[in-house]
Enzyme design. Structure first.
Site, PDB file in Angstrom:
ATOM      1  N   CYS A 171       0.826  -1.216   0.000  1.00  0.00           N
ATOM      2  CA  CYS A 171       0.000   0.000   0.000  1.00  0.00           C
ATOM      3  C   CYS A 171       0.851   1.253   0.000  1.00  0.00           C
ATOM      4  CB  CYS A 171      -0.875   0.058   1.251  1.00  0.00           C
ATOM      5  SG  CYS A 171      -1.874  -1.393   1.511  1.00  0.00           S
ATOM      6  N   ASN A 193      -0.131   0.825   5.891  1.00  0.00           N
ATOM      7  CA  ASN A 193       0.688   0.057   4.946  1.00  0.00           C
ATOM      8  C   ASN A 193       1.481  -0.958   5.758  1.00  0.00           C
ATOM      9  OD1 ASN A 193       3.831   0.731   3.268  1.00  0.00           O
ATOM     10  ND2 ASN A 193       2.400  -0.891   2.868  1.00  0.00           N
ATOM     11  N   CYS A 199      12.680  -2.823   4.685  1.00  0.00           N
ATOM     12  CA  CYS A 199      12.479  -3.896   3.695  1.00  0.00           C
ATOM     13  C   CYS A 199      13.356  -3.624   2.470  1.00  0.00           C
ATOM     14  CB  CYS A 199      11.004  -3.908   3.296  1.00  0.00           C
ATOM     15  SG  CYS A 199      10.682  -4.813   1.795  1.00  0.00           S
ATOM     16  N   TYR A 251      12.669  -3.317  -5.737  1.00  0.00           N
ATOM     17  CA  TYR A 251      11.552  -3.334  -6.695  1.00  0.00           C
ATOM     18  C   TYR A 251      10.438  -2.329  -6.409  1.00  0.00           C
ATOM     19  CZ  TYR A 251       7.153  -4.785  -8.751  1.00  0.00           C
ATOM     20  OH  TYR A 251       5.961  -4.780  -9.404  1.00  0.00           O
ATOM     21  N   SER A 301      11.372  -1.643 -13.650  1.00  0.00           N
ATOM     22  CA  SER A 301      12.222  -1.718 -12.459  1.00  0.00           C
ATOM     23  C   SER A 301      13.619  -2.278 -12.728  1.00  0.00           C
ATOM     24  CB  SER A 301      11.519  -2.498 -11.350  1.00  0.00           C
ATOM     25  OG  SER A 301      10.748  -3.529 -11.904  1.00  0.00           O
ATOM     26  N   ASP A 332      16.838  -7.941 -14.990  1.00  0.00           N
ATOM     27  CA  ASP A 332      15.564  -7.689 -14.299  1.00  0.00           C
ATOM     28  C   ASP A 332      15.863  -7.458 -12.817  1.00  0.00           C
ATOM     29  OD1 ASP A 332      12.903  -7.300 -13.886  1.00  0.00           O
ATOM     30  OD2 ASP A 332      12.251  -9.304 -14.459  1.00  0.00           O
ATOM     31  N   ASP A 333      14.911  -6.837 -12.101  1.00  0.00           N
ATOM     32  CA  ASP A 333      15.178  -6.540 -10.684  1.00  0.00           C
ATOM     33  C   ASP A 333      15.199  -7.803  -9.833  1.00  0.00           C
ATOM     34  OD1 ASP A 333      12.238  -6.609  -9.245  1.00  0.00           O
ATOM     35  OD2 ASP A 333      12.146  -6.004 -11.331  1.00  0.00           O
ATOM     36  N   CYS A 337       7.530 -13.329   2.161  1.00  0.00           N
ATOM     37  CA  CYS A 337       7.497 -12.141   3.025  1.00  0.00           C
ATOM     38  C   CYS A 337       6.191 -12.144   3.809  1.00  0.00           C
ATOM     39  CB  CYS A 337       7.587 -10.878   2.170  1.00  0.00           C
ATOM     40  SG  CYS A 337       7.478  -9.383   3.172  1.00  0.00           S
ATOM     41  N   CYS A 368      15.965  -5.372   6.152  1.00  0.00           N
ATOM     42  CA  CYS A 368      15.428  -6.720   6.287  1.00  0.00           C
ATOM     43  C   CYS A 368      15.636  -7.385   4.934  1.00  0.00           C
ATOM     44  CB  CYS A 368      13.936  -6.679   6.633  1.00  0.00           C
ATOM     45  SG  CYS A 368      13.167  -8.311   6.498  1.00  0.00           S
ATOM     46  N   CYS A 426      13.629 -12.112   2.566  1.00  0.00           N
ATOM     47  CA  CYS A 426      13.207 -12.821   1.348  1.00  0.00           C
ATOM     48  C   CYS A 426      14.386 -13.530   0.689  1.00  0.00           C
ATOM     49  CB  CYS A 426      12.502 -11.876   0.375  1.00  0.00           C
ATOM     50  SG  CYS A 426      13.370 -10.339   0.068  1.00  0.00           S
TER      51      CYS A 426
END
Ligand code: AMP
Length: 474
Positions: A22, A125, A261, A267, A308, A370-371, A407, A456, A459
């Site tokens: 969000c 969020n 994060c 991204y 991205s 790519d990201d 995540c 963090c 992931c």
């Protein structure tokens, strides 16, 4: 009866939104005659990349709150809308994208309630990891819910524990909620911003031109859109209160450790944003440069998967000396591929979304940056397109390490078993993609780009900043 309520509550929590991506914004105009909702509307446009499922604004006029929210993009929800209906010098806004939820209008935010503190509206969020426990606890105490969102539990807790005022309500709620949360709240004559003790998602403070007020926003790109000056980021665990006395801060009374994060940088955030003092564009460019230094690839051109992947591809080209070129053109009029809920629809969407420039591809050895690679679906399609367009060799580079863990803090990643890096080795992924080689940014390179240990990276490495209860992982 209690058992029945608990059972019903479980049904509700089981269908909760697991992933909430969000964007939030709040505007406080010093002049009480000003309408803040216009500005929030512009800000929502700048934050649209953070969520495309629903958009909404709550306006506070002398403590009385009006809301307009619906499913759709900000431009769709407010097309032809008469903003005089959202009067008041304070307003908050929200754009939302959730995957596992009911996707219903009622889950759109901001959420609002009447409570002993007065009328209150909240935009959230992030994702709580103890949402289920909180909801059960609140239901046992007789609370009722209109949505399946964890945000509603936060609103309930603030109101329930607010007998000593809004500040006490917030502090008490913060001691009970666990997970990722950025909150923008309005109540009485106040605009309030809150960031969780790990600062998992961003929230910044800006000043409107001519000292005419303040803005709180998920990203600095929204400040730019309002021509507001960046003041500072809200600190992890901090509560900021803006009212007629100006901007006041309640510093966290307990231990906080910043763990932003890293996927915001990789991204999610817009490349023109500065998050916690770091340029998102520069971060991505450096990831690309590091990628190039990891392994020498003989190729004719470096291309990005737009959008991205662009800064990382530019960084790669710079560091490798191989020219940067365009090979994929993005259809601007489509939403993100992830908006489509079915895998089959997602596959089709990639084909419609990205077109190839044959002239730049035919007979050439390509490096495609790519990201990230999550499920691998997008890149597999892209590699297929590039082959069809006549590419001689395709070397795929991911500007982030292998995504191996889900995540639970607000980024939409599928369950672990659906992550391609969990299912397959890099060689097998390369084969699945149909590429000639595959290079991931190493965890070591990412660490060097991050400079400080303030992110963090769960992931990639599975080190979650806090314990994740089994029910949140289910
Ligand atoms: P895939 O590997 O097919 O799952 O798609 C990965 C691509 O989707 C990445 O290159 C990103 O550009 C994009 N992506 C990654 N994470 C997300 C997310 N949480 N929400 C939407 N798109 C994402």
């Amino acid at each position: 009866m209690k058992r029945l309520i608990r059972k019903f509550s479980n049904v509700l929590t089981m269908s909760k939104e697991l992933h909430e991506e969000c964007g939030v914004i709040g505007v406080y105009c010093n002049d009480e005659k000003k309408n803040a909702s216009h500005l929030v509307y512009y800000g929502l446009y700048a934050l649209q990349h953070r969520g495309q499922e629903s958009a909404g604004i709550a306006a506070n006029s002398g403590g009385s709150i009006e809301i307009k929210k619906d499913l759709g993009l900000a431009g769709e929800v407010f097309r032809g809308y008469d903003f005089s209906k959202l009067s008041g010098n304070i307003a908050i806004g929200h754009v939302r994208y959730s995957t596992a939820g009911d996707g219903k209008q009622r889950s759109a935010q901001p959420l609002a309630a009447f409570c002993r503190l007065g009328e209150i509206a909240l935009a959230h969020n992030g994702n709580l990891v103890n949402a289920e426990t909180l909801r059960e606890m609140l239901t046992d105490e007789g609370a009722i819910f209109h949505t399946t969102t964890d945000s509603e539990s936060i609103l309930n807790l603030i109101c329930q524990h607010g007998s000593g005022g809004i500040e006490a309500g917030l502090k008490n709620a913060m001691s009970l909620i666990k997970g990722a949360y950025v909150l923008v709240i309005t109540i009485g004559g106040k605009l309030i911003g809150v960031r969780d003790p790990y600062g998992l998602h961003p929230l910044c403070i800006g000043k409107l031109s001519n000292d005419s007020g303040y803005v709180l926003a998920s990203e600095t790109c929204a400040l730019e859109a309002l021509d507001a000056e960046f003041l500072r980021d809200v600190k992890p665990g901090e509560i900021v209160i803006i009212d007629k006395n100006g901007l006041n801060s309640i510093e966290p009374s307990h231990w906080c450790k910043k763990k932003l994060c890293v996927f915001e940088m990789v991204y999610f955030a817009r490349p023109d944003s500065i998050v916690d003092g770091v340029s998102v564009y520069e971060f991505r460019r450096k990831c690309g440069m590091k990628l190039a230094s990891q392994r020498k690839i003989n190729a004719d051109v470096v291309m990005a998967v737009p959008d991205s992947g662009i800064p990382a591809a530019i960084g790669y080209a710079e560091a490798s000396g191989i020219p940067y070129g365009e090979g994929l053109i993005k259809n601007k009029y489509m939403g993100r591929t992830f908006i489509l809920p079915e895998q089959a629809m997602r596959d089709d969407a990639v084909r419609i979304k990205l077109a190839t420039i044959k002239h730049n591809i035919e007979g050439r050895r390509l490096i495609i940056v790519d990201d990230s690679i999550v499920r691998g679906t997008t890149l597999r399609r892209i590699v297929g397109h590039l082959r069809d367009a006549g590419a001689k060799e395709i070397h795929v580079c991911s500007a982030s390490p292998e995504v191996k863990y889900s995540c639970y803090f607000g980024i939409d990643t599928p369950h672990r078993e659906k992550l391609i890096a969990v299912q397959k080795s890099p060689d097998e992924i390369c084969e699945f993609l149909g590429a000639d080689s595959l290079t991931y940014l190493s965890e070591e390179s990412l660490k060097e780009v991050c400079c400080q240990d303030v992110y963090c990276k769960a992931c990639f490495d599975g080190n979650y900043p806090m314990e994740v209860p089994a029910d949140a992982m289910a």
